[in-house]
Design a protein around this motif. Structure first.
Motif, mmCIF file in Angstrom:
data_model
loop_
_atom_site.group_PDB
_atom_site.id
_atom_site.type_symbol
_atom_site.label_atom_id
_atom_site.label_comp_id
_atom_site.label_asym_id
_atom_site.label_seq_id
_atom_site.Cartn_x
_atom_site.Cartn_y
_atom_site.Cartn_z
ATOM 1 N N LEU A 1 -1.777 -5.527 -8.604
ATOM 2 C CA LEU A 1 -0.698 -5.276 -9.648
ATOM 3 C C LEU A 1 -0.151 -3.719 -9.293
ATOM 4 N N LEU A 2 -1.005 -2.873 -8.749
ATOM 5 C CA LEU A 2 -0.466 -1.505 -8.651
ATOM 6 C C LEU A 2 -0.865 -1.311 -7.014
ATOM 7 N N PRO A 3 0.107 -1.129 -6.171
ATOM 8 C CA PRO A 3 -0.535 -0.966 -4.811
ATOM 9 C C PRO A 3 -0.898 0.391 -4.707
ATOM 10 N N LEU A 4 -1.733 0.566 -3.571
ATOM 11 C CA LEU A 4 -2.358 1.768 -3.642
ATOM 12 C C LEU A 4 -1.620 2.993 -3.563
ATOM 13 N N PHE A 5 -0.463 3.161 -2.729
ATOM 14 C CA PHE A 5 0.425 4.118 -2.806
ATOM 15 C C PHE A 5 0.941 4.464 -3.972
ATOM 16 N N VAL A 6 1.117 3.667 -5.062
ATOM 17 C CA VAL A 6 1.672 3.934 -6.453
ATOM 18 C C VAL A 6 0.469 4.419 -7.229
ATOM 19 N N VAL A 7 -0.631 3.997 -6.874
ATOM 20 C CA VAL A 7 -2.018 4.752 -7.465
ATOM 21 C C VAL A 7 -1.931 6.273 -7.105
ATOM 22 N N GLY A 8 -1.556 6.442 -5.864
ATOM 23 C CA GLY A 8 -1.361 7.691 -5.213
ATOM 24 C C GLY A 8 -0.343 8.597 -5.849
#
Length: 372
Positions: free
Chosen positions: A290-297
């Motif tokens: 739901l939230l790609p890792l780069f968006v978490v970053g």
């Protein structure tokens, strides 16, 4: 005896297996890196030229120059075969991986304190502009019959933050590289035109400097294009423009999450329609997060910026790195644009770009007048 030996070898009973050294596994442990080096080197050259263009012509943002140079490289007679051949893996890597890193660092430009300092009226205005532009462009693009994910990607680029948003959403939706490249080219072109057109409308529309800055921040696509447009009206306009623009950037994370959820639901529906349990399990296993890792970053960098723990020198260095990474990514995406293919759908793409431009400019102008 010879026949028996041959039969034995055919059956694999008398002949020993080849030595393990005959099938070395070491190169496979670095997937595609050597193949990517020519393309990455070409992207680095493109970034250097784009920065030189920006230094010579400050009104041309480096990211805009990078896209144009990528498109140019893909069509130069003496270079296009390399762009489509040996350099393609590296250029694709730049358009995907380096874009993700650039989006992560983009979060360091945004502080929650700055967003809250705009006031709720401005926050609601920005939300209205983003929602109206996104859904209006998406609806019109589908009505015009644009291929693949182009309506989604163009709507994202216009409503959020240009090519950076297109790259982020394309990762969540698994979009075709050609669709991504075409969308980036259109959004970059319109954002570049805004640099020349919007300052001419500053006085005729009766906007003071702060209002003009908010209009630019709400209506121009890429951060660099916002800066290039707003600085023509002075520091007050530039400050307002950057704050409003970064508020739009903050909406990147929820938009990517919504797209990932839509893709997941679509795959689930496709698996259910196929009616095969195994197929459904396979589809479920490939569901995007739901939230790609780069968006978490990206969100983590927003939090870091909000805490104020990073010194100014570190923020300046991150800003320079983010510009270079996005420039390399946009050069790679620009090199995937095939103008003959673009021309075949050019009328519909241009119509969508023009209509979306009018929508975002009109809605943001009305929003600025209502909130000041």
């Amino acid at each position: 005896m010879t026949l028996t030996e041959n039969n034995g070898r055919a059956a694999g009973t008398t002949s020993p297996r080849p030595a393990p050294a005959a099938t070395p596994a070491t190169p496979r442990r670095i997937p595609g890196l050597p193949r990517s080096l020519p393309g990455l080197a070409l992207a680095a050259c493109g970034v250097a030229v784009a920065e030189a263009v920006h230094l010579l012509l400050p009104a041309v943002p480096m990211l805009t120059a990078a896209v144009v140079l990528g498109i140019t490289a893909a069509h130069l007679p003496w270079l296009r075969h390399r762009v489509r051949g040996t350099a393609r893996p590296g250029l694709t890597l730049a358009g995907k991986r380096l874009m993700r890193l650039g989006v992560v660092l983009l979060g360091l430009k945004l502080s929650l304190d700055d967003v809250l300092g705009l006031g709720w009226a401005t926050v609601l205005m920005v939300l209205a502009v983003v929602v109206a532009t996104f859904f209006g462009t998406l609806w019109l693009g589908r009505r015009l019959g644009l291929r693949g994910d182009q309506p989604l990607l163009i709507a994202t680029g216009y409503s959020i933050c240009g090519a950076s948003a297109i790259g982020a959403v394309s990762e969540a939706s698994g979009s075709d590289e050609e669709d991504v490249a075409t969308s980036v080219a259109l959004v970059t072109l319109c954002g570049t035109l805004a640099i020349a057109v919007l300052p001419l409308l500053h006085q005729p529309l009766g906007l003071d400097d702060a209002q003009f800055g908010r209009w630019v921040g709400a209506g121009v696509h890429d951060v660099g294009q916002v800066v290039a447009t707003a600085q023509t009206a002075g520091p007050a306009a530039l400050g307002e423009a950057v704050l409003v623009k970064l508020m739009r950037v903050a909406l990147l994370a929820p938009l990517v999450a919504a797209v990932a959820l839509a893709v997941r639901n679509r795959r689930r529906a496709d698996a259910a329609g196929a009616g095969a349990g195994a197929g459904e399990g396979a589809a479920a296993g490939k569901r995007p997060p739901l939230l790609p890792l780069f968006v978490v970053g990206f969100l983590a960098m927003v939090v870091v910026r909000t805490t104020g723990v990073l010194p100014t020198a570190a923020l300046d260095g991150a800003r320079e790195a983010q510009e270079l990474l996005l420039a390399a990514a946009l050069f790679g995406l620009g090199s995937a644009v095939h103008l003959p293919t673009l021309v075949r759908t050019g009328g519909r793409v241009a119509a969508l770009g023009l209509c979306s431009w009018v929508v975002i400019a009109g809605v943001s102008y009305a929003g600025v007048l209502l909130t000041t």
